[in-house]
Design a protein around this motif. Sequence first.
Motif, PDB file in Angstrom:
ATOM      1  N   MET A  48       0.830  -1.200   0.000  1.00 46.50           N
ATOM      2  CA  MET A  48       0.000   0.000   0.000  1.00 46.50           C
ATOM      3  C   MET A  48       0.869   1.256   0.000  1.00 46.50           C
ATOM      4  SD  MET A  48      -2.896   1.446  -0.137  1.00 46.50           S
ATOM      5  CE  MET A  48      -4.030   0.068   0.074  1.00 46.50           C
ATOM      6  N   VAL A  49       1.959   1.217   0.770  1.00 49.14           N
ATOM      7  CA  VAL A  49       2.883   2.364   0.778  1.00 49.14           C
ATOM      8  C   VAL A  49       3.489   2.571  -0.613  1.00 49.14           C
ATOM      9  CG1 VAL A  49       5.017   3.278   1.756  1.00 49.14           C
ATOM     10  CG2 VAL A  49       3.388   2.090   3.228  1.00 49.14           C
ATOM     11  N   ILE A  50       3.909   1.473  -1.230  1.00 51.76           N
ATOM     12  CA  ILE A  50       4.491   1.554  -2.573  1.00 51.76           C
ATOM     13  C   ILE A  50       3.474   2.070  -3.581  1.00 51.76           C
ATOM     14  CG2 ILE A  50       5.518   0.208  -4.442  1.00 51.76           C
ATOM     15  CD1 ILE A  50       7.365   0.672  -2.072  1.00 51.76           C
ATOM     16  N   ALA A  51       2.215   1.622  -3.457  1.00 51.44           N
ATOM     17  CA  ALA A  51       1.178   2.071  -4.388  1.00 51.44           C
ATOM     18  C   ALA A  51       0.909   3.562  -4.234  1.00 51.44           C
ATOM     19  CB  ALA A  51      -0.104   1.273  -4.152  1.00 51.44           C
ATOM     20  N   GLY A 117       1.862  -3.994  -4.454  1.00 51.40           N
ATOM     21  CA  GLY A 117       1.875  -2.566  -4.742  1.00 51.40           C
ATOM     22  C   GLY A 117       1.322  -2.264  -6.124  1.00 51.40           C
ATOM     23  N   GLU A 118       1.703  -3.073  -7.110  1.00 50.29           N
ATOM     24  CA  GLU A 118       1.163  -2.893  -8.455  1.00 50.29           C
ATOM     25  C   GLU A 118      -0.329  -3.213  -8.509  1.00 50.29           C
ATOM     26  OE1 GLU A 118       2.910  -1.945 -11.711  1.00 50.29           O
ATOM     27  OE2 GLU A 118       3.537  -0.907  -9.891  1.00 50.29           O
ATOM     28  N   ILE A 119      -0.759  -4.209  -7.730  1.00 44.45           N
ATOM     29  CA  ILE A 119      -2.184  -4.542  -7.685  1.00 44.45           C
ATOM     30  C   ILE A 119      -2.970  -3.375  -7.112  1.00 44.45           C
ATOM     31  CG2 ILE A 119      -3.876  -6.041  -6.583  1.00 44.45           C
ATOM     32  CD1 ILE A 119      -1.817  -8.307  -6.750  1.00 44.45           C
ATOM     33  N   PHE A 120      -2.486  -2.824  -6.000  1.00 46.31           N
ATOM     34  CA  PHE A 120      -3.176  -1.683  -5.389  1.00 46.31           C
ATOM     35  C   PHE A 120      -3.162  -0.471  -6.319  1.00 46.31           C
ATOM     36  CE2 PHE A 120      -2.451  -3.279  -0.823  1.00 46.31           C
ATOM     37  CZ  PHE A 120      -3.718  -3.814  -0.785  1.00 46.31           C
ATOM     38  N   ARG A 121      -2.043  -0.231  -6.963  1.00 46.89           N
ATOM     39  CA  ARG A 121      -1.946   0.935  -7.851  1.00 46.89           C
ATOM     40  C   ARG A 121      -2.955   0.818  -8.988  1.00 46.89           C
ATOM     41  NH1 ARG A 121       0.415   2.296 -12.532  1.00 46.89           N
ATOM     42  NH2 ARG A 121       1.316   0.207 -12.752  1.00 46.89           N
ATOM     43  N   ALA A 122      -3.060  -0.367  -9.573  1.00 45.25           N
ATOM     44  CA  ALA A 122      -4.031  -0.560 -10.658  1.00 45.25           C
ATOM     45  C   ALA A 122      -5.458  -0.396 -10.157  1.00 45.25           C
ATOM     46  CB  ALA A 122      -3.844  -1.940 -11.276  1.00 45.25           C
ATOM     47  N   GLY A 123      -5.733  -0.905  -8.958  1.00 46.26           N
ATOM     48  CA  GLY A 123      -7.077  -0.775  -8.418  1.00 46.26           C
ATOM     49  C   GLY A 123      -7.445   0.663  -8.106  1.00 46.26           C
ATOM     50  N   ILE A 124      -6.499   1.410  -7.532  1.00 46.58           N
ATOM     51  CA  ILE A 124      -6.770   2.808  -7.188  1.00 46.58           C
ATOM     52  C   ILE A 124      -6.953   3.645  -8.447  1.00 46.58           C
ATOM     53  CG2 ILE A 124      -5.775   4.867  -6.123  1.00 46.58           C
ATOM     54  CD1 ILE A 124      -4.403   2.989  -4.113  1.00 46.58           C
ATOM     55  N   SER A 126      -8.051   2.668 -11.205  1.00 51.78           N
ATOM     56  CA  SER A 126      -9.261   2.293 -11.938  1.00 51.78           C
ATOM     57  C   SER A 126     -10.493   3.053 -11.446  1.00 51.78           C
ATOM     58  CB  SER A 126      -9.512   0.784 -11.807  1.00 51.78           C
ATOM     59  OG  SER A 126      -9.857   0.439 -10.475  1.00 51.78           O
ATOM     60  N   VAL A 127     -10.405   3.664 -10.268  1.00 54.69           N
ATOM     61  CA  VAL A 127     -11.517   4.458  -9.748  1.00 54.69           C
ATOM     62  C   VAL A 127     -11.634   5.742 -10.573  1.00 54.69           C
ATOM     63  CG1 VAL A 127     -12.435   5.655  -7.722  1.00 54.69           C
ATOM     64  CG2 VAL A 127     -11.180   3.503  -7.450  1.00 54.69           C
ATOM     65  N   ASP A 128     -12.864   6.103 -10.917  1.00 64.80           N
ATOM     66  CA  ASP A 128     -13.101   7.291 -11.736  1.00 64.80           C
ATOM     67  C   ASP A 128     -12.479   8.519 -11.076  1.00 64.80           C
ATOM     68  OD1 ASP A 128     -16.104   8.983 -12.963  1.00 64.80           O
ATOM     69  OD2 ASP A 128     -13.996   9.076 -13.589  1.00 64.80           O
ATOM     70  N   ARG A 129     -11.703   9.251 -11.838  1.00 63.72           N
ATOM     71  CA  ARG A 129     -11.037  10.433 -11.305  1.00 63.72           C
ATOM     72  C   ARG A 129     -12.044  11.499 -10.865  1.00 63.72           C
ATOM     73  NH1 ARG A 129      -6.071  12.311 -10.943  1.00 63.72           N
ATOM     74  NH2 ARG A 129      -5.722  14.562 -10.940  1.00 63.72           N
ATOM     75  N   GLY A 130     -13.248  11.458 -11.413  1.00 67.46           N
ATOM     76  CA  GLY A 130     -14.259  12.425 -11.025  1.00 67.46           C
ATOM     77  C   GLY A 130     -14.612  12.344  -9.549  1.00 67.46           C
ATOM     78  N   GLN A 131     -14.441  11.166  -8.936  1.00 70.90           N
ATOM     79  CA  GLN A 131     -14.733  11.045  -7.520  1.00 70.90           C
ATOM     80  C   GLN A 131     -13.716  11.819  -6.684  1.00 70.90           C
ATOM     81  OE1 GLN A 131     -15.976   7.330  -5.952  1.00 70.90           O
ATOM     82  NE2 GLN A 131     -16.426   6.448  -7.961  1.00 70.90           N
ATOM     83  N   PRO A 152     -10.401   2.928  -0.558  1.00 76.79           N
ATOM     84  CA  PRO A 152     -11.305   1.806  -0.234  1.00 76.79           C
ATOM     85  C   PRO A 152     -11.971   1.188  -1.461  1.00 76.79           C
ATOM     86  CG  PRO A 152     -11.618   3.597   1.320  1.00 76.79           C
ATOM     87  CD  PRO A 152     -10.716   4.125   0.252  1.00 76.79           C
ATOM     88  N   GLN A 153     -12.360   2.014  -2.424  1.00 81.79           N
ATOM     89  CA  GLN A 153     -12.969   1.463  -3.636  1.00 81.79           C
ATOM     90  C   GLN A 153     -11.957   0.671  -4.454  1.00 81.79           C
ATOM     91  OE1 GLN A 153     -15.787   4.033  -5.838  1.00 81.79           O
ATOM     92  NE2 GLN A 153     -15.258   5.629  -4.370  1.00 81.79           N
ATOM     93  N   GLY A 154     -10.726   1.182  -4.532  1.00 79.72           N
ATOM     94  CA  GLY A 154      -9.699   0.473  -5.282  1.00 79.72           C
ATOM     95  C   GLY A 154      -9.354  -0.862  -4.658  1.00 79.72           C
ATOM     96  N   VAL A 155      -9.289  -0.908  -3.317  1.00 81.26           N
ATOM     97  CA  VAL A 155      -8.964  -2.160  -2.624  1.00 81.26           C
ATOM     98  C   VAL A 155     -10.064  -3.190  -2.850  1.00 81.26           C
ATOM     99  CG1 VAL A 155      -8.629  -3.197  -0.359  1.00 81.26           C
ATOM    100  CG2 VAL A 155      -7.508  -1.038  -0.910  1.00 81.26           C
ATOM    101  N   ARG A 156     -11.298  -2.754  -2.802  1.00 81.49           N
ATOM    102  CA  ARG A 156     -12.405  -3.685  -3.018  1.00 81.49           C
ATOM    103  C   ARG A 156     -12.347  -4.319  -4.404  1.00 81.49           C
ATOM    104  NH1 ARG A 156     -17.393  -3.668  -5.333  1.00 81.49           N
ATOM    105  NH2 ARG A 156     -19.057  -4.859  -4.303  1.00 81.49           N
ATOM    106  N   ARG A 157     -11.903  -3.571  -5.376  1.00 74.46           N
ATOM    107  CA  ARG A 157     -11.871  -4.091  -6.743  1.00 74.46           C
ATOM    108  C   ARG A 157     -10.763  -5.120  -6.955  1.00 74.46           C
ATOM    109  NH1 ARG A 157     -12.984   1.217 -10.627  1.00 74.46           N
ATOM    110  NH2 ARG A 157     -14.964   1.834  -9.649  1.00 74.46           N
TER     111      ARG A 157
END
Length: 263
Positions: A48-51, A117-124, A126-131, A152-157
């Motif tokens: 998570m820190v790396i992401a 870290g790469e998994i978290f980065r991709a998930g985060i 992927s969340v719409d930037r508008g949020q 939280p939304q990125g982690v869930r995905r």
Amino acid sequence: MDWLDNIIKTFFDFEAMWQVFPQLLGIGLVNTLVISIWATVIGIVLGMVIAIMGISPSRWLRIPARVYTDIFRGLPAILTILLIGQGFARFSQQLFGPSPYPLGILALSLIASAYIGEIFRAGIQSVDRGQLEACRALGMSYGKAMRLVVVPQGVRRVLPALVNQFIAIVKDSSLVYFLGLLVSERELFRVGQDAAVLTGNLSPLVMAGLFYLIITVPLTHLVNYFDNRFRTGRRKATPPKSGLDEVEEQRATPVSLTYGENS
């Protein structure tokens, strides 16, 4: 059929399997789960820190995160384990004694954190930037918006991907035996290998492989379940009703209004 008998005696000697079963269950399985769970927990925290560093606007945070990820994803796992286990052995002896057990967990944690870290980065991402922009418009700081809304939304995905990573750590835990674990710290592979050397038979290793399958196969199906659940949602989509059905319902409804009532 001598070749068939030879295969059965070499790989499916049930007596040799039964003899090693208590050690696999009481020592190997416990140590494999301890190593895997600790490596996963530490890997999630570091990942998570790396992401967060990897998606930071500051290049002084992004570049070190990128270098760290490239190194530990690019090196073979066994090489990382040997470098950590042997390179920090003297320092570890002052803290943990002669056991290389903690260094094996540390090495697996560093490897896992690069992938997580790469998994978290991709998930985060992927969340719409508008949020994020909506949160900033409401007066929230960047850090608070990321912590309360986006992350939280990125982690869930990426929960299915995290379970897949745990499965990979369980299998990679078999490489820790290269560090020379104590008898009470042996994981599944080392217990099976020691029994195979003593008996001159590969059946104990087959038994160890069955234990790995007992761990990984249910988790694999759990990943598929979560993946399908997240894709389809909790509620199943209902098929649209036909317009003909609505016409039939209207025809079947009695009309109670008369001309006198309308007037």
